[in-house]
Scaffold this motif. Structure first.
Motif, PDB file in Angstrom:
ATOM      1  N   LEU A 234       3.397  -7.474  -5.462  1.00 55.56           N
ATOM      2  CA  LEU A 234       2.889  -6.132  -5.731  1.00 55.56           C
ATOM      3  C   LEU A 234       3.980  -5.096  -5.467  1.00 55.56           C
ATOM      4  O   LEU A 234       4.191  -4.175  -6.258  1.00 55.56           O
ATOM      5  N   ASN A 235       4.716  -5.278  -4.360  1.00 57.64           N
ATOM      6  CA  ASN A 235       5.817  -4.377  -4.035  1.00 57.64           C
ATOM      7  C   ASN A 235       6.855  -4.358  -5.144  1.00 57.64           C
ATOM      8  O   ASN A 235       7.364  -3.299  -5.517  1.00 57.64           O
ATOM      9  N   ALA A 236       7.180  -5.543  -5.675  1.00 55.73           N
ATOM     10  CA  ALA A 236       8.201  -5.635  -6.715  1.00 55.73           C
ATOM     11  C   ALA A 236       7.770  -4.858  -7.958  1.00 55.73           C
ATOM     12  O   ALA A 236       8.554  -4.089  -8.535  1.00 55.73           O
ATOM     13  N   ILE A 237       6.503  -5.029  -8.329  1.00 61.12           N
ATOM     14  CA  ILE A 237       6.009  -4.340  -9.526  1.00 61.12           C
ATOM     15  C   ILE A 237       6.024  -2.826  -9.313  1.00 61.12           C
ATOM     16  O   ILE A 237       6.515  -2.064 -10.150  1.00 61.12           O
ATOM     17  N   LEU A 238       5.501  -2.403  -8.169  1.00 60.07           N
ATOM     18  CA  LEU A 238       5.397  -0.966  -7.901  1.00 60.07           C
ATOM     19  C   LEU A 238       6.782  -0.333  -7.780  1.00 60.07           C
ATOM     20  O   LEU A 238       7.019   0.774  -8.270  1.00 60.07           O
ATOM     21  N   THR A 239       7.709  -1.065  -7.117  1.00 57.65           N
ATOM     22  CA  THR A 239       9.061  -0.532  -6.984  1.00 57.65           C
ATOM     23  C   THR A 239       9.708  -0.373  -8.357  1.00 57.65           C
ATOM     24  O   THR A 239      10.385   0.626  -8.625  1.00 57.65           O
TER      25      THR A 239
ATOM     26  N   LEU B 148      -3.031  13.394  -2.191  1.00 57.18           N
ATOM     27  CA  LEU B 148      -4.162  12.822  -2.919  1.00 57.18           C
ATOM     28  C   LEU B 148      -3.709  11.828  -3.976  1.00 57.18           C
ATOM     29  O   LEU B 148      -4.347  10.795  -4.184  1.00 57.18           O
ATOM     30  N   CYS B 149      -2.570  12.131  -4.637  1.00 61.11           N
ATOM     31  CA  CYS B 149      -2.021  11.151  -5.583  1.00 61.11           C
ATOM     32  C   CYS B 149      -1.574   9.904  -4.828  1.00 61.11           C
ATOM     33  O   CYS B 149      -1.769   8.776  -5.300  1.00 61.11           O
ATOM     34  N   GLY B 150      -0.974  10.131  -3.660  1.00 60.09           N
ATOM     35  CA  GLY B 150      -0.576   9.006  -2.820  1.00 60.09           C
ATOM     36  C   GLY B 150      -1.791   8.191  -2.424  1.00 60.09           C
ATOM     37  O   GLY B 150      -1.774   6.958  -2.448  1.00 60.09           O
ATOM     38  N   PHE B 151      -2.882   8.880  -2.097  1.00 59.17           N
ATOM     39  CA  PHE B 151      -4.134   8.219  -1.726  1.00 59.17           C
ATOM     40  C   PHE B 151      -4.632   7.328  -2.860  1.00 59.17           C
ATOM     41  O   PHE B 151      -4.970   6.161  -2.664  1.00 59.17           O
ATOM     42  N   ALA B 152      -4.613   7.896  -4.076  1.00 58.48           N
ATOM     43  CA  ALA B 152      -5.104   7.134  -5.231  1.00 58.48           C
ATOM     44  C   ALA B 152      -4.264   5.877  -5.429  1.00 58.48           C
ATOM     45  O   ALA B 152      -4.801   4.773  -5.599  1.00 58.48           O
ATOM     46  N   GLY B 153      -2.936   6.048  -5.385  1.00 54.63           N
ATOM     47  CA  GLY B 153      -2.049   4.898  -5.577  1.00 54.63           C
ATOM     48  C   GLY B 153      -2.226   3.861  -4.486  1.00 54.63           C
ATOM     49  O   GLY B 153      -2.296   2.657  -4.745  1.00 54.63           O
ATOM     50  N   GLY B 154      -2.307   4.348  -3.232  1.00 54.12           N
ATOM     51  CA  GLY B 154      -2.461   3.434  -2.101  1.00 54.12           C
ATOM     52  C   GLY B 154      -3.777   2.682  -2.168  1.00 54.12           C
ATOM     53  O   GLY B 154      -3.837   1.473  -1.895  1.00 54.12           O
ATOM     54  N   LEU B 155      -4.849   3.376  -2.569  1.00 55.56           N
ATOM     55  CA  LEU B 155      -6.170   2.742  -2.631  1.00 55.56           C
ATOM     56  C   LEU B 155      -6.192   1.649  -3.694  1.00 55.56           C
ATOM     57  O   LEU B 155      -6.731   0.557  -3.477  1.00 55.56           O
ATOM     58  N   LEU B 156      -5.569   1.929  -4.837  1.00 55.39           N
ATOM     59  CA  LEU B 156      -5.523   0.921  -5.901  1.00 55.39           C
ATOM     60  C   LEU B 156      -4.793  -0.330  -5.418  1.00 55.39           C
ATOM     61  O   LEU B 156      -5.261  -1.457  -5.618  1.00 55.39           O
ATOM     62  N   ALA B 157      -3.646  -0.118  -4.768  1.00 55.34           N
ATOM     63  CA  ALA B 157      -2.873  -1.259  -4.271  1.00 55.34           C
ATOM     64  C   ALA B 157      -3.680  -2.046  -3.247  1.00 55.34           C
ATOM     65  O   ALA B 157      -3.728  -3.276  -3.268  1.00 55.34           O
TER      66      ALA B 157
ATOM     67  N   VAL C 282       0.847  -1.200   0.000  1.00 56.38           N
ATOM     68  CA  VAL C 282       0.000   0.000   0.000  1.00 56.38           C
ATOM     69  C   VAL C 282       0.882   1.249   0.000  1.00 56.38           C
ATOM     70  O   VAL C 282       0.621   2.213  -0.730  1.00 56.38           O
ATOM     71  N   SER C 283       1.955   1.210   0.800  1.00 58.71           N
ATOM     72  CA  SER C 283       2.881   2.339   0.823  1.00 58.71           C
ATOM     73  C   SER C 283       3.530   2.530  -0.545  1.00 58.71           C
ATOM     74  O   SER C 283       3.687   3.653  -1.016  1.00 58.71           O
ATOM     75  N   SER C 284       3.894   1.418  -1.194  1.00 53.02           N
ATOM     76  CA  SER C 284       4.505   1.518  -2.525  1.00 53.02           C
ATOM     77  C   SER C 284       3.525   2.144  -3.509  1.00 53.02           C
ATOM     78  O   SER C 284       3.918   2.964  -4.344  1.00 53.02           O
ATOM     79  N   GLY C 285       2.279   1.731  -3.416  1.00 53.07           N
ATOM     80  CA  GLY C 285       1.263   2.306  -4.287  1.00 53.07           C
ATOM     81  C   GLY C 285       1.154   3.806  -4.073  1.00 53.07           C
ATOM     82  O   GLY C 285       1.113   4.586  -5.031  1.00 53.07           O
ATOM     83  N   ALA C 286       1.140   4.199  -2.800  1.00 49.77           N
ATOM     84  CA  ALA C 286       1.069   5.623  -2.474  1.00 49.77           C
ATOM     85  C   ALA C 286       2.316   6.343  -2.975  1.00 49.77           C
ATOM     86  O   ALA C 286       2.237   7.439  -3.534  1.00 49.77           O
ATOM     87  N   ALA C 287       3.482   5.693  -2.811  1.00 45.21           N
ATOM     88  CA  ALA C 287       4.733   6.309  -3.260  1.00 45.21           C
ATOM     89  C   ALA C 287       4.737   6.483  -4.774  1.00 45.21           C
ATOM     90  O   ALA C 287       5.186   7.512  -5.294  1.00 45.21           O
ATOM     91  N   LEU C 288       4.208   5.468  -5.479  1.00 41.82           N
ATOM     92  CA  LEU C 288       4.150   5.575  -6.938  1.00 41.82           C
ATOM     93  C   LEU C 288       3.270   6.753  -7.346  1.00 41.82           C
ATOM     94  O   LEU C 288       3.632   7.541  -8.223  1.00 41.82           O
ATOM     95  N   GLY C 289       2.113   6.872  -6.681  1.00 43.96           N
ATOM     96  CA  GLY C 289       1.226   7.992  -6.978  1.00 43.96           C
ATOM     97  C   GLY C 289       1.919   9.320  -6.757  1.00 43.96           C
ATOM     98  O   GLY C 289       1.877  10.219  -7.609  1.00 43.96           O
ATOM     99  N   ALA C 290       2.611   9.428  -5.613  1.00 39.88           N
ATOM    100  CA  ALA C 290       3.286  10.680  -5.292  1.00 39.88           C
ATOM    101  C   ALA C 290       4.450  10.935  -6.244  1.00 39.88           C
ATOM    102  O   ALA C 290       4.671  12.066  -6.693  1.00 39.88           O
ATOM    103  N   ALA C 291       5.202   9.866  -6.590  1.00 42.70           N
ATOM    104  CA  ALA C 291       6.340  10.018  -7.498  1.00 42.70           C
ATOM    105  C   ALA C 291       5.870  10.464  -8.883  1.00 42.70           C
ATOM    106  O   ALA C 291       6.502  11.305  -9.534  1.00 42.70           O
TER     107      ALA C 291
END
Lengths: 382, 276
Positions: free
Chosen positions: A204-209, A169-178, A141-150
């Motif tokens: 999931l972490n590997a893909i998002l990273t 909010l971008c972090g939220f979107a990424g985290g929610l998807l994950a 979930v953190s990775s998803g949020a990080a991807l959104g923010a990045a």
């Protein structure tokens, strides 16, 4: 009109219980309360009071350490000045005041908010997935949020953060998807066994990273260095406006989740049982998913990826105060805050004047603990 | 309850059919066109082979599944129209299996049964402690199921029989009029089966509780139920007293095999055994 009231039961002649145990019942109930078998306001206030006091003490202690040591006496002078009670005495006080008020205090406060939020998110996810090893970092979930923010940083839309919290909010979107992806996996087979859930998180972490790495690779070198530093988890720099935004998110989310603390207890009985006890589980789950993703997004967009706080802290707190979410949730938030503030103090003193990212400290403390649970405490996990 | 009692009917099932939504249209109904009454104060057993729709029917009665057609009434109201927390004050469900991964104590678990009765301010909903009345009801339920001595133990450390009794105590703490049990004796050793069987009888007698239990074990149903309903492919084959329903003929029709049915030496109720 009340459909069916249980009046019959109360109006009935004495049942087995009153025959057998008359007089003993009150004693048992008092004993439950005294021994903490059931939650009471008194126990709640006692434990929370002690934790608040410990938090303040640890905050004051950790304020003193950093690249330069500021002792308690100087700290008091600065505090007096700030409160307008004392006058400026020499230059030393002035420098110390600047370090205190503009660097160290916001950082310690940030540590409390970030650590508390991560621990509370961990507790909520654990109840939601009925899995004591759930953690926003481990599940991706953190990775998803990080991807959104990045992504927001890459596109340069993060600059207006203070006015409009684009990054959270971008972090939220990424985290929610994950989170939704992980949940779909968990749900497709009833309750997903802990190992499968962790495996899903790893993938999931590997893909998002990989996606985050891709973004850093196409950024200009100086910006990508900043992004990397942020990704490793750090409480530096943000300052009061960012702190204010984060506090806003944390208060909003924690207030609503606390309101559902009792329902979280019931949710751990299993979804169908929770429904048979009158909980509208679909609505509750949706609400909690959105709230946890929102807070994770806000935290990650400010402090990057700080791992394991959400898993280690609730686990330790559960051993002491029990599993009742009415106490577990706020107690974990306070302990999570303390844990991160101490970790951050280690991060900025161990190689002083250089600093290491706090995410490294929490991972080195939490990772082995996680493995320990996985290897030797299987009985409780599965 | 008063409504249910006066009419003598706790639950009325009226032409209920049900099919899981993701089933293909060509597949048969899980439960098809069922009509029967659950009488107030009786123990009704639902038996049938695997996949006959027993558990689905129990979930329909609990309001956990919605009938595709037909209706189920509790007293005078459709259960689909009763607010979830109000329904939970009338109907309690004990699931087949209960896995608790968090270290909750027995007392905490039983008190969760008070959830549908909780009151309080918006904030108090989250952190409010249980009232004296909640504690009294939970304690009462624990006395009746004989788990008071386990109050401080962790549910995860209990044996199967103890855990089943805790779950029944949790259901009783809801102060229900109807108790639904899904395979209450599966996975239990014979001593615990006897215990649970006696407990169900006692609750029926002393709480005037209406009980519906699903069991794949014909002898359990025969010994513990006032009436038995036999399901096959989602339809009722027989409903009536154990004597009427548990016969070699009906069992051949439902299970497609021959069995020996004789009278239990103590109760005189039908006893089913494999042919020698």
């Amino acid at each position: 009109m009340t459909p069916v009231s249980p009046q019959l039961l109360t109006s009935k002649p004495p049942t087995l219980a009153s025959n057998r145990h008359d007089g003993g019942t009150a004693g048992h109930r008092d004993e439950w309360r005294r021994t903490g078998t059931t939650l009471t306001h008194r126990r709640w206030l006692g434990i929370m009071g002690a934790l608040v006091a410990a938090s303040v003490a640890i905050g004051i202690l950790c304020l003193q350490f950093g690249a330069t040591r500021v002792d308690l006496a100087t700290l008091l002078v600065v505090a007096k000045q700030w409160l307008g009670l004392g006058s400026v005495e020499g230059d030393g006080g002035g420098t110390a005041a600047i370090i205190m008020m503009h660097i160290r205090l916001p950082r310690v406060l940030m540590g409390f908010v970030v650590g508390g939020s991560l621990a509370a998110v961990g507790v909520t996810l654990q109840a939601l997935l009925r899995n004591p090893l759930a953690d926003p970092y481990v599940l991706g979930v953190s990775s998803g949020a990080a991807l959104g923010a990045a992504l927001a940083m890459l596109l340069g839309i993060g600059a207006s953060m203070i006015l409009l919290p684009v990054l959270p909010l971008c972090g939220f979107a990424g985290g929610l998807l994950a989170l939704l992806l992980i949940y779909r996996l968990a749900q497709s087979q009833g309750r997903l066994p802990v190992h499968s859930l962790l495996l899903a998180g790893v993938i999931l972490n590997a893909i998002l990273t990989a996606l985050i790495m891709f973004i850093t690779s196409i950024m200009e070198p100086n910006r990508s260095a900043g992004l990397m530093a942020w990704l490793m988890g750090s409480l530096t720099a943000p300052g009061y406006p960012a702190l204010g935004v984060l506090v806003g998110y944390a208060v909003l989310v924690l207030t609503i989740v606390m309101h559902q603390a009792h329902a979280l207890n019931v949710l751990t009985l299993g979804e169908e049982t929770a429904r048979s006890l009158g909980i509208e589980t679909e609505r509750l789950k949706k609400q909690l998913f959105v709230l946890t993703a929102l807070l994770t997004g806000a935290v990650v967009s400010v402090s990057g990826m700080i791992g394991f706080v959400g898993m280690v802290v609730p686990h330790a707190v559960r051993l002491v105060v029990g599993s009742d979410h009415r106490l577990l949730l706020p107690a974990s938030a306070l302990v999570g805050g303390m844990f991160l503030v101490i970790s951050d103090t280690i991060a900025r003193t161990i190689l002083a004047p250089a600093e290491i990212p706090v995410g490294i400290v929490t991972a080195l403390a939490g990772g082995p603990f996680f493995l320990y649970l996985l290897l030797w405490r299987k009985d409780r996990m599965l | 309850m008063s409504v249910a009692c006066s009419s003598g009917t706790a639950l009325r099932v009226d032409r209920v059919s049900f099919r899981y939504r993701n089933d293909q249209a060509g597949r048969p109904w899980t439960v098809e066109d069922l009509s029967f009454d659950v009488r107030a104060g009786e123990v009704l057993g639902i038996v049938g082979p695997n996949g006959s729709g027993k558990s689905s029917l129990l979930k329909l009665l609990a309001g956990l599944l919605r009938p595709s057609s037909g209706q189920i009434r509790l007293g005078s109201q459709w259960i689909g129209h009763i607010a979830p927390h109000l329904l939970a004050r009338s109907i309690a469900v004990v699931p087949q299996e209960y896995v608790q991964v968090f270290p909750f104590t027995v007392a905490e678990t039983v008190l969760m049964g008070r959830f549908p009765h909780r009151r309080g301010s918006w904030w108090g909903m989250g952190i409010g402690e249980e009232s004296e009345h909640d504690l009294r009801q939970a304690h009462q339920a624990m006395v009746e199921t004989d788990v008071v001595a386990l109050a401080g133990r962790l549910v995860s450390d209990l044996s199967g029989g103890e855990r089943q009794r805790v779950m029944i105590a949790r259901a009783l703490a809801q102060e229900p009029a109807v108790l639904l049990l899904d395979e209450p004796m599966a996975f239990l050793d014979i001593n615990h089966q006897i215990e649970i069987c006696a407990l169900i009888r006692r609750l029926q007698r002393e709480r005037q509780l209406t009980v519906v239990l699903v069991s794949h074990d014909l002898n359990v149903a025969s010994q513990s139920c006032d009436r038995v309903m036999m399901l096959k492919d989602g339809r009722i084959v027989q409903i009536g007293s154990p004597m009427e329903t548990i016969t070699p003929e009906s069992l051949r029709a439902v299970y497609g095999c021959d069995v020996v049915v004789d009278a239990h030496p103590h109760s005189g109720r039908p006893r089913v055994t494999m042919p020698a």
